[in-house]
Design an enzyme around this catalytic site. Sequence first.
Site, short mmCIF file in Angstrom:
data_model
loop_
_atom_site.label_atom_id
_atom_site.label_comp_id
_atom_site.label_asym_id
_atom_site.label_seq_id
_atom_site.Cartn_x
_atom_site.Cartn_y
_atom_site.Cartn_z
N LYS A 102 0.86 -1.19 0.00
CA LYS A 102 0.00 0.00 0.00
C LYS A 102 0.89 1.23 0.00
O LYS A 102 2.00 1.20 0.54
CB LYS A 102 -0.88 0.02 1.25
CG LYS A 102 -2.10 0.90 1.11
CD LYS A 102 -3.19 0.16 0.37
CE LYS A 102 -4.49 0.90 0.33
NZ LYS A 102 -5.60 -0.04 0.02
N ASN A 217 -16.25 6.42 -4.84
CA ASN A 217 -16.30 5.38 -5.87
C ASN A 217 -17.03 4.13 -5.38
O ASN A 217 -17.94 3.63 -6.05
CB ASN A 217 -14.89 5.03 -6.35
CG ASN A 217 -14.92 3.89 -7.36
OD1 ASN A 217 -14.71 2.74 -7.02
ND2 ASN A 217 -15.24 4.21 -8.60
N ALA A 218 -16.68 3.65 -4.20
CA ALA A 218 -17.30 2.40 -3.73
C ALA A 218 -18.75 2.63 -3.30
O ALA A 218 -19.67 1.96 -3.78
CB ALA A 218 -16.48 1.83 -2.57
N1 GLU Z 1 -7.35 0.29 -3.03
C1 GLU Z 1 -8.14 -0.87 -3.33
C2 GLU Z 1 -8.21 -1.78 -2.12
O1 GLU Z 1 -8.01 -1.36 -1.01
C3 GLU Z 1 -7.70 -1.57 -4.61
C4 GLU Z 1 -6.33 -2.11 -4.62
C5 GLU Z 1 -5.89 -2.63 -5.99
O2 GLU Z 1 -6.67 -2.60 -6.91
O3 GLU Z 1 -4.72 -3.02 -6.08
O4 GLU Z 1 -8.53 -2.93 -2.22
#
Ligand code: GLU
Length: 409
Positions: A102, A217-218
């Site tokens: 991350k 988005n979500a």
């Molecule tokens: N940020 C998103 C998550 O927390 C997507 C991560 C990704 O697509 O690599 O799952």
Amino acid sequence: MNAYDNALRQLETAAKIMNLNEETLARLSSPEKINMASLPVRMDDGTLKIFQAYRVQYNSARGPYKGGIRFHPQVNLDEVKALSFWMAIKCSVVGIPMGGGKGGVIVDPKSLSIKELERLSRAWIRAFRPVIGPEKDIPAPDVYTTPQIMAWMADEFSQLEGKPSLGVVTGKPVEFGGSLGRGTSTAQGGFYVLQAAVKQLGLASQGLKVAIQGFGNAGAVMAGLLFEAGYKVVAVADSSSAIYDVNGLDIPELMQYKASTKSVKNFKGSKEISTEELFALELDVLIPAALENQITENNAENIKAKILLELANGPTTPEADDILFKNKVVLIPDVLANAGGVTVSYFEWLQNLSNNYWSEEEVDKELRDRMMPAWSAVWETGQKYQVNLRSAAFVTALERIDKASRARS
Ligand code: GLU
């Protein structure tokens, strides 16, 4: 309430339930690598600003690191560590051959001009270029990072490499190496899992009352899917307001309203409520889709929903988990509920590497084919050990990570 402390407690709880191998537990108790950088960015007024940036590479037992980059004023190292650990678990839950990573930048992106945002995004890539790449670590969007930002990042990396290298990040625009269905995939995956849970619990298929905290988005895409499927979305909250309408909100209209006014505040026919009131509504389904640590020991007792679907990462603390489990609220954890996003990211990466692009139907079918077995595996593990679905998801994921770790050592 530190997200990383919560993450480690979740790990310990699951490790005890399954009697996880000690070496694997030790490996998972800290990140493999922490990368930090100060990003110098030229502002439009000619001044130079320095932004603190991170990339945590948590675990690579099952493949290259994978996970988004967050641009938010509250980003901090412990948060990025927690999020990267959850990515490792998440990829494993849905059977994606990738590890967890991350990234983040401490910034309020709303205070930057579009050019400043572009310079910041490109600076992030220049700083972390040595440690990322399509075979090493593949970033993606997260809170306040967009397909446009991913396009700048893929372009910067490609320029530095001297060749198109689209597989370096996912969540790109469809016109530039993105996958069809990626933009809606987090919500779509959550929707499939929710439908499975509704069926499992024998709830009515129409008119279920839902509230959603978070309209990005979500959350917003999820509201649209639920509205279309006949759920009654009675409340939503964004970062400036929470609104309630006992008869159900007209979500397509609300989306247009938010697009023009930038907030859900004062939407016609709705009444303003507090976030705490939203959590405590008489609901069938509660969906936190914003940030960490929203449901805590202070408000978990008030929750009346039958199902809590975590579209956000880490919205519920371990203390709240215990209260909800005691009160028989079925909590579908983030590492399963929002795994649709990284699943379609993985599909995007496969498409980039093979330079062969899939139809929307193929993406949707493949997404479903990943989410449904993941749901079943987690549900069955929960039944087997008589534990909540978070621990069940962790146990499911940890078994796979453990096998990979041990095969390699
Ligand atoms: N940020 C998103 C998550 O927390 C997507 C991560 C990704 O697509 O690599 O799952």
